[in-house]
Design a protein around this motif. Structure first.
Motif, mmCIF file in Angstrom:
data_model
loop_
_atom_site.group_PDB
_atom_site.id
_atom_site.type_symbol
_atom_site.label_atom_id
_atom_site.label_comp_id
_atom_site.label_asym_id
_atom_site.label_seq_id
_atom_site.Cartn_x
_atom_site.Cartn_y
_atom_site.Cartn_z
ATOM 1 N N ALA A 329 5.111 -10.689 10.064
ATOM 2 C CA ALA A 329 4.596 -11.652 9.295
ATOM 3 C C ALA A 329 3.924 -10.790 8.079
ATOM 4 O O ALA A 329 4.007 -11.272 6.945
ATOM 5 N N ARG A 330 3.465 -9.608 8.642
ATOM 6 C CA ARG A 330 2.448 -8.959 7.482
ATOM 7 C C ARG A 330 3.193 -7.527 7.170
ATOM 8 O O ARG A 330 3.083 -7.193 6.096
ATOM 9 N N PHE A 331 3.985 -7.061 8.045
ATOM 10 C CA PHE A 331 4.530 -5.587 7.673
ATOM 11 C C PHE A 331 6.157 -5.760 7.915
ATOM 12 O O PHE A 331 6.675 -4.550 7.587
ATOM 13 N N GLY A 332 6.836 -6.857 7.989
ATOM 14 C CA GLY A 332 8.213 -6.825 8.073
ATOM 15 C C GLY A 332 8.815 -6.492 9.552
ATOM 16 O O GLY A 332 7.798 -6.066 10.289
ATOM 17 N N ARG A 333 9.838 -6.127 9.688
ATOM 18 C CA ARG A 333 10.509 -5.603 10.998
ATOM 19 C C ARG A 333 9.878 -4.233 11.383
ATOM 20 O O ARG A 333 9.927 -3.362 10.758
ATOM 21 N N MET A 334 9.190 -4.324 12.701
ATOM 22 C CA MET A 334 8.229 -3.203 13.135
ATOM 23 C C MET A 334 9.067 -2.295 13.780
ATOM 24 O O MET A 334 10.116 -2.285 14.627
ATOM 25 N N SER A 335 9.052 -0.803 13.510
ATOM 26 C CA SER A 335 9.675 0.186 14.040
ATOM 27 C C SER A 335 8.736 0.947 15.176
ATOM 28 O O SER A 335 7.667 1.031 14.712
ATOM 29 N N LEU A 336 9.525 1.483 15.949
ATOM 30 C CA LEU A 336 8.770 2.176 17.136
ATOM 31 C C LEU A 336 9.106 3.716 17.147
ATOM 32 O O LEU A 336 9.422 4.505 18.099
ATOM 33 N N ILE A 337 9.159 4.296 15.873
ATOM 34 C CA ILE A 337 9.776 5.589 15.799
ATOM 35 C C ILE A 337 8.506 6.246 15.297
ATOM 36 O O ILE A 337 8.406 7.452 15.716
ATOM 37 N N LYS A 338 7.614 5.945 14.688
ATOM 38 C CA LYS A 338 6.295 6.694 14.227
ATOM 39 C C LYS A 338 5.083 6.022 14.455
ATOM 40 O O LYS A 338 5.144 4.720 14.480
ATOM 41 N N TYR A 339 4.160 6.715 14.426
ATOM 42 C CA TYR A 339 2.687 5.896 14.660
ATOM 43 C C TYR A 339 2.424 5.248 13.194
ATOM 44 O O TYR A 339 2.593 5.860 12.187
ATOM 45 N N GLN A 340 1.857 3.918 13.459
ATOM 46 C CA GLN A 340 1.523 3.328 12.162
ATOM 47 C C GLN A 340 0.141 2.809 11.794
ATOM 48 O O GLN A 340 -0.194 2.399 10.885
ATOM 49 N N GLY A 341 -0.722 3.011 13.123
ATOM 50 C CA GLY A 341 -2.360 2.859 13.097
ATOM 51 C C GLY A 341 -2.633 1.583 12.235
ATOM 52 O O GLY A 341 -3.481 1.406 11.292
ATOM 53 N N LEU A 342 -2.232 0.343 12.942
ATOM 54 C CA LEU A 342 -2.586 -1.010 12.340
ATOM 55 C C LEU A 342 -3.725 -1.402 13.018
ATOM 56 O O LEU A 342 -4.219 -2.640 12.667
ATOM 57 N N TYR A 343 -4.507 -0.621 13.932
ATOM 58 C CA TYR A 343 -5.372 -1.411 14.613
ATOM 59 C C TYR A 343 -6.679 -1.782 13.435
ATOM 60 O O TYR A 343 -7.172 -2.786 13.690
ATOM 61 N N GLY A 344 -6.843 -0.672 12.647
ATOM 62 C CA GLY A 344 -8.007 -1.057 11.635
ATOM 63 C C GLY A 344 -7.742 -2.226 10.941
ATOM 64 O O GLY A 344 -8.926 -2.831 10.287
ATOM 65 N N HIS A 345 -6.678 -2.805 10.515
ATOM 66 C CA HIS A 345 -6.355 -4.109 9.796
ATOM 67 C C HIS A 345 -6.586 -5.214 10.630
ATOM 68 O O HIS A 345 -6.744 -6.357 10.201
ATOM 69 N N SER A 346 -6.206 -5.164 11.861
ATOM 70 C CA SER A 346 -6.290 -6.366 12.661
ATOM 71 C C SER A 346 -6.389 -6.026 14.164
ATOM 72 O O SER A 346 -5.650 -6.006 15.143
ATOM 73 N N PRO A 347 -7.795 -5.643 14.388
ATOM 74 C CA PRO A 347 -8.249 -5.512 15.811
ATOM 75 C C PRO A 347 -8.090 -6.475 16.813
ATOM 76 O O PRO A 347 -7.744 -6.372 17.811
ATOM 77 N N THR A 348 -8.091 -7.850 16.506
ATOM 78 C CA THR A 348 -7.830 -9.078 17.456
ATOM 79 C C THR A 348 -6.638 -9.170 17.609
ATOM 80 O O THR A 348 -6.242 -9.227 18.930
ATOM 81 N N LEU A 349 -5.656 -8.849 16.759
ATOM 82 C CA LEU A 349 -4.076 -8.769 17.233
ATOM 83 C C LEU A 349 -3.888 -7.615 18.147
ATOM 84 O O LEU A 349 -3.186 -7.797 19.033
ATOM 85 N N ALA A 350 -4.689 -6.163 17.995
ATOM 86 C CA ALA A 350 -4.374 -5.362 18.971
ATOM 87 C C ALA A 350 -4.553 -5.621 20.176
ATOM 88 O O ALA A 350 -3.918 -5.349 21.349
ATOM 89 N N VAL A 351 -5.708 -6.248 20.279
ATOM 90 C CA VAL A 351 -6.623 -6.679 21.582
ATOM 91 C C VAL A 351 -5.426 -7.748 22.567
ATOM 92 O O VAL A 351 -4.996 -7.349 23.735
ATOM 93 N N CYS A 352 -4.990 -8.724 21.467
ATOM 94 C CA CYS A 352 -3.959 -9.538 22.106
ATOM 95 C C CYS A 352 -2.800 -9.056 22.668
ATOM 96 O O CYS A 352 -2.235 -9.463 23.484
#
Length: 481
Positions: A329-352
């Motif tokens: 919903a925030r970044f569009g279709r997610m790719s698993l090709i390269k590192y994207q570093g989204l933890y800083g924007h949504s740590p709660t989502l990363a933990v879940c």
């Protein structure tokens, strides 16, 4: 009159059925969201009260006194037993949390009318009792229609899905038709019907080589709707109700071997995926196959493990899918090709994301730990090779989850001018599932005891049906006097 004596299960199904056409009339996405969420929420409350009534010991006679089913059908076609009592509220909860976590940017693409229609079918399916097999067959066939309509409405390809579901429905109908007429025909006909049912279950659960419809479905459907269709594992429910009681030993052994191969294959595929949706699809296929492996072992321990793992998959993969959906919903279709570093924007989502992913592979203190432990213990008793395969699939799934987490949340710094933190509704949804996952892991005894009772009932029913089939076979082999 006690409040729990009311027909809450029937009310839940009726609210979902009637709410679907009402919500479909709204063109404003916000109004559709409010009405849809209200109907789904009320339906969940009704299923929760129905499950509570079952566990506090409200009798069938007390429920039948107020049930409209008795007046309409002369008996209660839909009811709860030890198998379905926790599953029905969980299905309703998944629909509620998926609707609640729908972001504003996704409201136009997420059909609340479809969700209510699918929920009504799933609630009816999971509450269909053993004595109504044709009703269950009909509901399983009908459940394939809403996803097809979803693909058509989105203008997406339908060929792969339609071919596989047509095959599933054909095998299911003809298989149960052969079994149903076997009592007046022959035991050979019953075995033929069981074989067709086995093939139908493998198609519906996505076993190799007929698994491509699952990846195609996740590729083209709305992610939330895709999750709701597959995560409840309707195919496993059909296997428990229709196949396990009557299937010969060799049929169950075939299901187990094919499922074991699928579990390892899908886990390996999940490790190397470059697209997040396809990664989730293969992760789901591996877990669904592991549930079927537990059913094939046919011991009280293995069946308990399978039922516990089934419940764990619904919660953990449901939450895992919602976390991925929130990322989309925030970044569009997610790719698993390269590192994207989204933890800083949504740590709660990363933990879940990490919590629900690790719960699905049996991390300690989560709801998946005890089910995985029981499955491994039961596999050891049967065969060392089966145990190794189960452990291999579980290990590969764990590697896939950790790899996806590292690629999505670490290794880089994502720059954005706006806040990408999850909202309150999404936070409630993922934290609710996280709480259930941790609660089930820290206090597993009530859940395991419930699943053990259900396993004993299933095995007792199988013993009775197998005795009847043995008598039928002996009658066929006796020469006419």
């Amino acid at each position: 009159m006690n409040l729990l004596h009311l027909p809450w299960l029937e009310l839940a199904i009726a609210i979902a059925i009637s709410g679907s056409p009402i919500v479909a009339r709204f063109r404003d996405p916000n109004r559709a969201y409010r009405w849809g969420l209200t109907c789904i929420g009320v339906s969940f409350v009704c299923t929760f009260l129905a499950g509570l009534a079952f566990y506090v010991g409200v009798t069938t006679e007390e429920l039948a006194h107020y049930s409209p089913q008795v007046r309409l059908f002369g008996k209660r076609t839909f009811s709860l037993d030890d198998l379905s009592a926790p599953l029905v509220p969980t299905v309703a909860l998944l629909h509620l949390l998926t609707a609640l976590a729908t972001a504003r940017t996704k409201m136009r693409r997420y059909s609340f009318s479809w969700s209510l229609a699918a929920e009504s079918i799933q609630l009816a399916t999971f509450s269909c009792v053993q004595e109504q097999p044709w009703v269950l067959v009909g509901l399983l066939a009908i459940s394939t229609l809403p996803p097809y309509i979803e693909l058509v409405n989105r203008g997406r390809p339908t060929r792969v899905y339609a071919l596989h579901m047509a095959l599933f429905v054909t095998l299911l109908v003809f298989g149960w038709g052969a079994v149903d007429t076997a009592e007046s025909m022959s035991a050979v006909r019953a075995q033929f019907g069981a074989t067709l049912l086995m093939a139908a279950i493998l198609v519906r659960c996505g076993a190799i080589p007929v698994h491509c419809w699952v990846t195609d479905w996740f590729e083209h459907a709305s992610f939330g709707i895709a999750i709701l269709y597959v995560v409840p594992l309707s195919g496993v429910y059909a296997a428990v109700r229709l196949v396990l009681p009557i299937a010969p030993e060799w049929v169950l052994r075939c299901i187990g071997l094919i499922s074991l191969a699928t579990a390892v294959y899908a886990a390996g595929m999940a490790v190397v995926q470059r697209d997040a949706r396809r990664f989730f699809a293969y992760l789901f296929l591996s877990h669904a196959s592991l549930v079927l492996v537990g059913l094939e072992l046919r011991t009280p321990l293995s069946l308990t493990a399978s039922l516990c793992l089934w419940f764990s998959v619904m919660l953990s993969l449901g939450g895992f899918g919602l976390a991925l959906r929130a990322l989309e919903a925030r970044f569009g279709r997610m790719s698993l090709i390269k590192y994207q570093g989204l933890y800083g924007h949504s740590p709660t989502l990363a933990v879940c994301f990490m919590l629900t992913g690790l719960a699905s592979v049996g991390f300690p203190a989560t709801v998946g730990f005890i089910s995985t432990e029981l499955l491994v213990d039961s596999a050891v008793e049967v065969s060392a090779s089966v145990c190794v395969a189960v452990l291999t699939a579980t290990a590969l799934n764990g590697i896939a989850v950790v790899r996806a987490y590292l690629l999505l949340f670490t290794g880089a710094r994502h720059v954005s001018a706006v806040s990408l933190e999850i909202g309150l509704r999404e936070r409630i949804a993922v934290l609710t599932l996280a709480g259930l996952i941790l609660g089930g892991g820290l206090f597993p005894q009530p859940g395991v005891s419930s699943r053990y009772l259900a396993a004993e009932q299933i095995l007792e029913r199988r013993d009775k049906d197998r005795t009847a089939q043995t008598a039928l076979s002996a009658r066929d082999q006796t020469p006419d006097q």
